[in-house]
Design an enzyme around this catalytic site. Sequence first.
Site, PDB file in Angstrom:
ATOM      1  N   ASP A  12      60.802 -61.666  33.154  1.00 53.13           N
ATOM      2  CA  ASP A  12      61.846 -60.744  32.699  1.00 53.13           C
ATOM      3  C   ASP A  12      61.511 -59.347  33.217  1.00 53.13           C
ATOM      4  O   ASP A  12      60.401 -58.855  33.034  1.00 53.13           O
ATOM      5  CB  ASP A  12      61.945 -60.743  31.175  1.00 53.13           C
ATOM      6  CG  ASP A  12      63.157 -59.966  30.712  1.00 53.13           C
ATOM      7  OD1 ASP A  12      64.224 -60.585  30.528  1.00 53.13           O
ATOM      8  OD2 ASP A  12      63.059 -58.727  30.575  1.00 53.13           O
ATOM      9  N   GLU A  14      62.463 -55.183  33.683  1.00 49.37           N
ATOM     10  CA  GLU A  14      63.217 -54.003  33.268  1.00 49.37           C
ATOM     11  C   GLU A  14      63.370 -53.126  34.503  1.00 49.37           C
ATOM     12  O   GLU A  14      62.532 -53.181  35.411  1.00 49.37           O
ATOM     13  CB  GLU A  14      62.513 -53.252  32.134  1.00 49.37           C
ATOM     14  CG  GLU A  14      62.248 -54.100  30.894  1.00 49.37           C
ATOM     15  CD  GLU A  14      63.483 -54.795  30.336  1.00 49.37           C
ATOM     16  OE1 GLU A  14      64.576 -54.187  30.371  1.00 49.37           O
ATOM     17  OE2 GLU A  14      63.365 -55.954  29.899  1.00 49.37           O
ATOM     18  N   ASP A 108      67.325 -61.143  37.225  1.00 48.12           N
ATOM     19  CA  ASP A 108      65.905 -60.902  37.549  1.00 48.12           C
ATOM     20  C   ASP A 108      65.574 -61.371  38.973  1.00 48.12           C
ATOM     21  O   ASP A 108      64.849 -60.701  39.700  1.00 48.12           O
ATOM     22  CB  ASP A 108      65.019 -61.591  36.504  1.00 48.12           C
ATOM     23  CG  ASP A 108      65.382 -61.151  35.102  1.00 48.12           C
ATOM     24  OD1 ASP A 108      64.752 -60.235  34.574  1.00 48.12           O
ATOM     25  OD2 ASP A 108      66.363 -61.701  34.541  1.00 48.12           O
ATOM     26  N   HIS A 164      64.290 -55.838  25.175  1.00 48.65           N
ATOM     27  CA  HIS A 164      64.413 -55.025  26.396  1.00 48.65           C
ATOM     28  C   HIS A 164      63.071 -54.478  26.868  1.00 48.65           C
ATOM     29  O   HIS A 164      63.038 -53.501  27.617  1.00 48.65           O
ATOM     30  CB  HIS A 164      65.453 -53.897  26.250  1.00 48.65           C
ATOM     31  CG  HIS A 164      66.818 -54.396  25.903  1.00 48.65           C
ATOM     32  ND1 HIS A 164      67.525 -55.258  26.710  1.00 48.65           N
ATOM     33  CD2 HIS A 164      67.590 -54.181  24.795  1.00 48.65           C
ATOM     34  CE1 HIS A 164      68.689 -55.546  26.127  1.00 48.65           C
ATOM     35  NE2 HIS A 164      68.734 -54.908  24.964  1.00 48.65           N
ATOM     36  N   ASP A 169      60.561 -59.854  26.133  1.00 47.65           N
ATOM     37  CA  ASP A 169      61.713 -60.695  26.482  1.00 47.65           C
ATOM     38  C   ASP A 169      61.230 -62.037  27.056  1.00 47.65           C
ATOM     39  O   ASP A 169      61.721 -63.100  26.673  1.00 47.65           O
ATOM     40  CB  ASP A 169      62.619 -59.978  27.502  1.00 47.65           C
ATOM     41  CG  ASP A 169      63.484 -58.882  26.862  1.00 47.65           C
ATOM     42  OD1 ASP A 169      63.423 -58.718  25.630  1.00 47.65           O
ATOM     43  OD2 ASP A 169      64.208 -58.188  27.603  1.00 47.65           O
TER      44      ASP A 169
HETATM   45  P1  AMP Z   1      67.110 -56.767  29.779  1.00 46.48           P
HETATM   46  O1  AMP Z   1      66.199 -57.808  30.347  1.00 46.48           O
HETATM   47  O2  AMP Z   1      68.253 -57.287  28.985  1.00 46.48           O
HETATM   48  O3  AMP Z   1      66.284 -55.806  28.986  1.00 46.48           O
HETATM   49  O4  AMP Z   1      67.767 -55.982  30.968  1.00 46.48           O
HETATM   50  C1  AMP Z   1      67.119 -55.740  32.179  1.00 46.48           C
HETATM   51  C2  AMP Z   1      67.568 -54.428  32.747  1.00 46.48           C
HETATM   52  O5  AMP Z   1      68.998 -54.417  32.886  1.00 46.48           O
HETATM   53  C3  AMP Z   1      67.273 -53.197  31.886  1.00 46.48           C
HETATM   54  O6  AMP Z   1      65.964 -52.692  32.097  1.00 46.48           O
HETATM   55  C4  AMP Z   1      68.314 -52.225  32.404  1.00 46.48           C
HETATM   56  O7  AMP Z   1      67.946 -51.676  33.649  1.00 46.48           O
HETATM   57  C5  AMP Z   1      69.501 -53.123  32.630  1.00 46.48           C
HETATM   58  N1  AMP Z   1      70.359 -53.142  31.447  1.00 46.48           N
HETATM   59  C6  AMP Z   1      70.277 -53.958  30.370  1.00 46.48           C
HETATM   60  N2  AMP Z   1      71.217 -53.683  29.463  1.00 46.48           N
HETATM   61  C7  AMP Z   1      71.915 -52.641  29.965  1.00 46.48           C
HETATM   62  C8  AMP Z   1      73.043 -51.880  29.513  1.00 46.48           C
HETATM   63  N3  AMP Z   1      73.636 -52.131  28.337  1.00 46.48           N
HETATM   64  N4  AMP Z   1      73.493 -50.864  30.294  1.00 46.48           N
HETATM   65  C9  AMP Z   1      72.915 -50.597  31.491  1.00 46.48           C
HETATM   66  N5  AMP Z   1      71.860 -51.287  31.982  1.00 46.48           N
HETATM   67  C10 AMP Z   1      71.382 -52.285  31.235  1.00 46.48           C
HETATM   68 MG    MG Z   2      64.332 -57.557  29.518  1.00 45.17          MG
END
Ligand code: AMP
Ligand code: MG
Length: 184
Positions: A12, A14, A108, A164, A169
Amino acid sequence: MRIPNAYYLIIDLEATCSDDGSIPESEMEIIEIGAVMQNSKTFEIESEFQTFVKPVRHPELTRFCLELTKIRQDDVDVAPLFPQACEMMKGWMADFPDVLFCSWGNYDRNQFVTDCNFHGIEYPFGAEHINLKAQFSKSSGPRKRVGIAGALKYLGLEFEGTHHRGIDDARNIARIMRHVCKNV
Ligand code: AMP
Ligand code: MG
């Protein structure tokens, strides 16, 4: 018959992001790699890897990104650049020769391809990738594709750790896998 891989490599990421269009999707960069090595028979996590990554296109994290990921500016300021982070990850992966790259959605994998191309380095995984989000909705989950937290809730589980954050994650995706495939 296809012999299953020995490990699910659940990753996962970020990445840099904004809520005001200041960072277009095409310029997002990895800021954390969270990875777990899940034994495909026992569903135990046998090893973990985590590193922050220093972004170069938008080195200053937006307030939105800081709040979403809880990653601090200091974390990325002192972190390795992507090529070095990738080498560290490959070093960790080397102990596990038979892995299948899995993630919740295709994001990813695509972001890895983007960052490898940007830095001119080789993609570190095999050609195969499993989109667990798609698999979940196809098999045991709700018809609509859901996020990690949504999938856990559907299974009657709570998110453990900080949502996040890459490593948390990844651990929670492994919990979903274990619950679905082993019922625990
Ligand atoms: P996640 O694995 O769901 O935490 O998301 C991976 C990456 O996607 C995050 O580090 C952000 O760069 C991007 N991301 C996730 N959710 C959002 C959102 N609501 N708005 C903009 N970018 C997002
Ligand atoms: Mg994440």
